[in-house]
Design a protein around this motif. Sequence first.
Motif, mmCIF file in Angstrom:
data_model
loop_
_atom_site.group_PDB
_atom_site.id
_atom_site.type_symbol
_atom_site.label_atom_id
_atom_site.label_comp_id
_atom_site.label_asym_id
_atom_site.label_seq_id
_atom_site.Cartn_x
_atom_site.Cartn_y
_atom_site.Cartn_z
ATOM 1 N N GLY A 29 0.787 -1.227 0.000
ATOM 2 C CA GLY A 29 0.000 0.000 0.000
ATOM 3 C C GLY A 29 0.815 1.272 0.000
ATOM 4 N N GLY A 30 2.143 1.153 0.097
ATOM 5 C CA GLY A 30 2.981 2.339 0.201
ATOM 6 C C GLY A 30 3.765 2.632 -1.059
ATOM 7 N N VAL A 31 4.629 3.622 -0.965
ATOM 8 C CA VAL A 31 5.497 4.035 -2.068
ATOM 9 C C VAL A 31 6.935 3.825 -1.646
ATOM 10 C CG1 VAL A 31 6.277 5.990 -3.462
ATOM 11 C CG2 VAL A 31 3.848 5.744 -2.919
ATOM 12 N N HIS A 32 7.717 3.175 -2.507
ATOM 13 C CA HIS A 32 9.140 2.985 -2.226
ATOM 14 C C HIS A 32 9.881 4.273 -2.567
ATOM 15 C CE1 HIS A 32 8.973 -1.670 -2.718
ATOM 16 N NE2 HIS A 32 7.913 -1.198 -2.102
ATOM 17 N N GLY A 33 10.401 4.943 -1.537
ATOM 18 C CA GLY A 33 11.183 6.141 -1.806
ATOM 19 C C GLY A 33 12.456 5.773 -2.562
ATOM 20 N N SER A 34 12.581 6.223 -3.782
ATOM 21 C CA SER A 34 13.717 5.807 -4.610
ATOM 22 C C SER A 34 14.865 6.800 -4.619
ATOM 23 C CB SER A 34 13.255 5.567 -6.057
ATOM 24 O OG SER A 34 12.654 6.740 -6.585
ATOM 25 N N GLY A 35 14.638 7.989 -4.072
ATOM 26 C CA GLY A 35 15.715 8.962 -4.050
ATOM 27 C C GLY A 35 15.334 10.182 -3.241
ATOM 28 N N VAL A 36 16.354 10.954 -2.839
ATOM 29 C CA VAL A 36 16.158 12.220 -2.132
ATOM 30 C C VAL A 36 16.821 13.313 -2.956
ATOM 31 C CG1 VAL A 36 16.617 13.541 -0.037
ATOM 32 C CG2 VAL A 36 16.109 11.095 0.126
ATOM 33 N N ASN A 37 16.068 14.360 -3.251
ATOM 34 C CA ASN A 37 16.570 15.480 -4.043
ATOM 35 C C ASN A 37 16.635 16.734 -3.196
ATOM 36 O OD1 ASN A 37 16.490 14.278 -6.942
ATOM 37 N ND2 ASN A 37 14.488 13.779 -6.080
ATOM 38 N N LEU A 38 17.747 17.436 -3.271
ATOM 39 C CA LEU A 38 17.911 18.708 -2.581
ATOM 40 C C LEU A 38 17.834 19.833 -3.595
ATOM 41 C CD1 LEU A 38 20.873 17.834 -0.153
ATOM 42 C CD2 LEU A 38 18.415 17.512 0.184
ATOM 43 N N TRP A 39 17.084 20.871 -3.250
ATOM 44 C CA TRP A 39 16.875 22.008 -4.152
ATOM 45 C C TRP A 39 17.363 23.293 -3.496
ATOM 46 C CZ3 TRP A 39 13.867 21.833 -8.851
ATOM 47 C CH2 TRP A 39 13.378 20.566 -9.172
ATOM 48 N N ALA A 40 17.899 24.184 -4.316
ATOM 49 C CA ALA A 40 18.300 25.513 -3.860
ATOM 50 C C ALA A 40 18.164 26.471 -5.030
ATOM 51 C CB ALA A 40 19.738 25.520 -3.343
ATOM 52 N N ARG A 41 17.589 27.639 -4.746
ATOM 53 C CA ARG A 41 17.395 28.674 -5.771
ATOM 54 C C ARG A 41 16.619 28.155 -6.983
ATOM 55 N NH1 ARG A 41 22.548 28.538 -4.159
ATOM 56 N NH2 ARG A 41 23.238 30.179 -2.740
ATOM 57 N N GLY A 42 15.684 27.266 -6.719
ATOM 58 C CA GLY A 42 14.840 26.768 -7.796
ATOM 59 C C GLY A 42 15.482 25.725 -8.673
ATOM 60 N N GLU A 43 16.652 25.239 -8.289
ATOM 61 C CA GLU A 43 17.343 24.221 -9.078
ATOM 62 C C GLU A 43 17.663 23.007 -8.202
ATOM 63 O OE1 GLU A 43 17.919 24.408 -12.271
ATOM 64 O OE2 GLU A 43 17.216 26.490 -12.508
ATOM 65 N N LYS A 44 17.634 21.841 -8.832
ATOM 66 C CA LYS A 44 18.036 20.628 -8.121
ATOM 67 C C LYS A 44 19.560 20.624 -8.011
ATOM 68 C CE LYS A 44 15.976 16.848 -9.370
ATOM 69 N NZ LYS A 44 15.638 15.603 -10.127
ATOM 70 N N VAL A 45 20.075 20.601 -6.773
ATOM 71 C CA VAL A 45 21.513 20.725 -6.571
ATOM 72 C C VAL A 45 22.171 19.426 -6.120
ATOM 73 C CG1 VAL A 45 21.457 23.200 -6.111
ATOM 74 C CG2 VAL A 45 21.119 21.598 -4.223
ATOM 75 N N ALA A 46 21.395 18.444 -5.741
ATOM 76 C CA ALA A 46 21.988 17.161 -5.331
ATOM 77 C C ALA A 46 20.911 16.087 -5.381
ATOM 78 C CB ALA A 46 22.575 17.244 -3.921
ATOM 79 N N HIS A 47 21.352 14.879 -5.659
ATOM 80 C CA HIS A 47 20.446 13.723 -5.718
ATOM 81 C C HIS A 47 21.114 12.548 -5.032
ATOM 82 C CE1 HIS A 47 18.846 10.015 -7.778
ATOM 83 N NE2 HIS A 47 17.743 10.565 -7.308
ATOM 84 N N LEU A 48 20.402 11.972 -4.063
ATOM 85 C CA LEU A 48 20.909 10.799 -3.360
ATOM 86 C C LEU A 48 20.011 9.617 -3.711
ATOM 87 C CD1 LEU A 48 22.865 9.550 -1.279
ATOM 88 C CD2 LEU A 48 21.212 10.165 0.496
ATOM 89 N N PRO A 49 20.497 8.693 -4.555
ATOM 90 C CA PRO A 49 19.671 7.525 -4.901
ATOM 91 C C PRO A 49 19.573 6.575 -3.716
ATOM 92 C CG PRO A 49 21.856 7.319 -5.870
ATOM 93 C CD PRO A 49 21.811 8.673 -5.220
ATOM 94 N N ILE A 50 18.355 6.177 -3.374
ATOM 95 C CA ILE A 50 18.187 5.256 -2.249
ATOM 96 C C ILE A 50 17.400 4.012 -2.633
ATOM 97 C CG2 ILE A 50 18.395 7.036 -0.473
ATOM 98 C CD1 ILE A 50 15.358 7.079 -0.264
ATOM 99 N N ALA A 51 17.050 3.902 -3.915
ATOM 100 C CA ALA A 51 16.338 2.694 -4.348
ATOM 101 C C ALA A 51 17.263 1.492 -4.200
ATOM 102 C CB ALA A 51 15.890 2.843 -5.805
ATOM 103 N N ASN A 52 16.835 0.515 -3.427
ATOM 104 C CA ASN A 52 17.605 -0.712 -3.205
ATOM 105 C C ASN A 52 19.010 -0.431 -2.678
ATOM 106 O OD1 ASN A 52 15.436 -2.244 -4.157
ATOM 107 N ND2 ASN A 52 16.114 -1.998 -6.268
ATOM 108 N N ILE A 53 19.145 0.658 -1.921
ATOM 109 C CA ILE A 53 20.449 1.040 -1.397
ATOM 110 C C ILE A 53 20.990 0.012 -0.403
ATOM 111 C CG2 ILE A 53 19.543 2.399 0.537
ATOM 112 C CD1 ILE A 53 21.688 4.486 -0.030
ATOM 113 N N GLY A 54 20.087 -0.728 0.223
ATOM 114 C CA GLY A 54 20.518 -1.729 1.197
ATOM 115 C C GLY A 54 20.189 -3.144 0.750
ATOM 116 N N GLU A 55 20.280 -3.407 -0.554
ATOM 117 C CA GLU A 55 19.813 -4.694 -1.088
ATOM 118 C C GLU A 55 20.594 -5.890 -0.556
ATOM 119 O OE1 GLU A 55 20.030 -4.470 -5.272
ATOM 120 O OE2 GLU A 55 22.166 -3.984 -5.356
ATOM 121 N N ASP A 56 21.798 -5.695 -0.063
ATOM 122 C CA ASP A 56 22.551 -6.804 0.517
ATOM 123 C C ASP A 56 22.381 -6.880 2.034
ATOM 124 O OD1 ASP A 56 23.599 -7.523 -1.974
ATOM 125 O OD2 ASP A 56 25.257 -6.103 -1.769
ATOM 126 N N LEU A 57 21.599 -5.957 2.582
ATOM 127 C CA LEU A 57 21.491 -5.854 4.040
ATOM 128 C C LEU A 57 20.155 -6.317 4.591
ATOM 129 C CD1 LEU A 57 23.050 -2.287 4.452
ATOM 130 C CD2 LEU A 57 24.215 -4.481 4.715
#
Length: 511
Positions: A66-94
């Motif tokens: 019933g939920g949504v898998h958060g696949s990434g975190v995006n940081l924005w500044a001054r109206g632009e995306k300045v960083a992206h941290l992919p988290i989809a399956n980030i712990g697939e071996d854990l």
Amino acid sequence: MRSDVLIVGAGPTGLVLALWLTRLGVNVQIIDKAAAPGTTSRALAVQARTLELYQQLELADTLVAGGVHGSGVNLWARGEKVAHLPIANIGEDLTPFPFMLVFPQDQHERVLIERLAAAGVRVQREVELLDFSEQSDHVLARLRHADGSEHSVEATYIAGCDGARSQVRQQIGSGFPGGTYPQVFYVADVEVSSPALGGEVHIDLDEADFLAVFPLAGAHHARLVGTVRGERAERAENLGFDDVSDQAIKHLHLVVDKVHWFSTYRVHHRVTEHFRHGRAFLLGDAAHIHSPVGGQGMNTGIGDAINLAWKLASVVRGCAPDRLLDSYEAERIGFARKLVHTTDRVFSLVSAEGRWADLVRTRLAPTLVGVLSRSATARAFLFGTVSQLNLNYRGSALSQGAAGHVHGGDRLPWAVAGYEDNFASLAQLDWQVHVYGAAQPGLIDFCKGFGVALQQFDWQPEYQAAGLVQNVVYLLRPDTYVALVDPTSNWETLDRYFSARGLKPLERRHA
């Protein structure tokens, strides 16, 4: 009316405590002064460790579906995306759940209430705890109903899951030191038209009000979590969505088409002085409360509940002495203090005002996230911390021994070899022994005679990769943390562990 445990508060923490105790054969009564479950949600993230523990009662798949898998975190500044941290399956071996699940608290509570009702336990609504007194072998609690009538109930123990204004905490006189953030937090359930959220979290870092956007099920359904400050924060009770700074919303290129609901609240950073006082216990927001940074609050309360549940069940059912219950505070209060300190520092960073704070937030933070995104080791550590996979009880009186990377008090490492998943047996909700390799005959005989389940796994490279050591004995607690690591694999070590602590399995098993 007499119960083993009276649970005050039917949020996620109280519901999970009631569900685990009921499954473990404990008679519970759960009350809540609200007329109905909440329909607005502050908590959104369900972390991997919570889902692992939910597997014990076959709850995880329902939430994941019933939920949504958060696949990434995006940081924005001054109206632009300045960083992206992919988290989809980030712990697939854990972990079997290598993602952050976005599943709103109101839906979460409905799942727990339905599961609890199926087990024969109903939340008693519009029932308020007035006070309680501790007797020699029980507590006597005075309750008030919606019609003003009062009656008393007896319970062997009482659990305060009744939030930041906990009546149970006030009754036992445990202080709640800390502070309150000057900002007012808001949460809004909205429909947006904008570039696709793509199952990712978006955070605005500008000097405007803090804002995070979480994707929900449905292409344009989202939850906004943000702050207002300054003059607007002083009239928090009268704030509406139109009072929220649209600058942060515009920075993320969001167009809000519809607001389903909007709610404001104050946030504190506090930890109570004691988690246990005699026959009374504090859990969740009644024990600790902090900023929503990192999505830790609800998950920590659920962790409190599962940690306490098996210990209460052991004592109530005569499988452990009362002193086992002291380990609840010993194991949980240190983590709560560290968590409050960490989330306070992070939130202070993202919400600070001024030229230097703005520079750190909009320039330094994105650079750091960029470095993290390129390092597999850093990503795994970050995931393990936020998901609470790294939480351990190494300093507990219940933790003993070490072999390789695994110490007593650690979460059991997850490993799949062929078709065999070493987490499959954890649904037993009882003490059990794992041996990856060959178990000695004396150990087999002891486990059979003592009534503790023994799981033997043919040694495979996957177990070594997970950090497990061949032929070592791993004794697991009912909450799936490692209690004892014994490299000698001697049954007498196991015997001494149980005898010294006065512990027995919750169920007699025969291998």
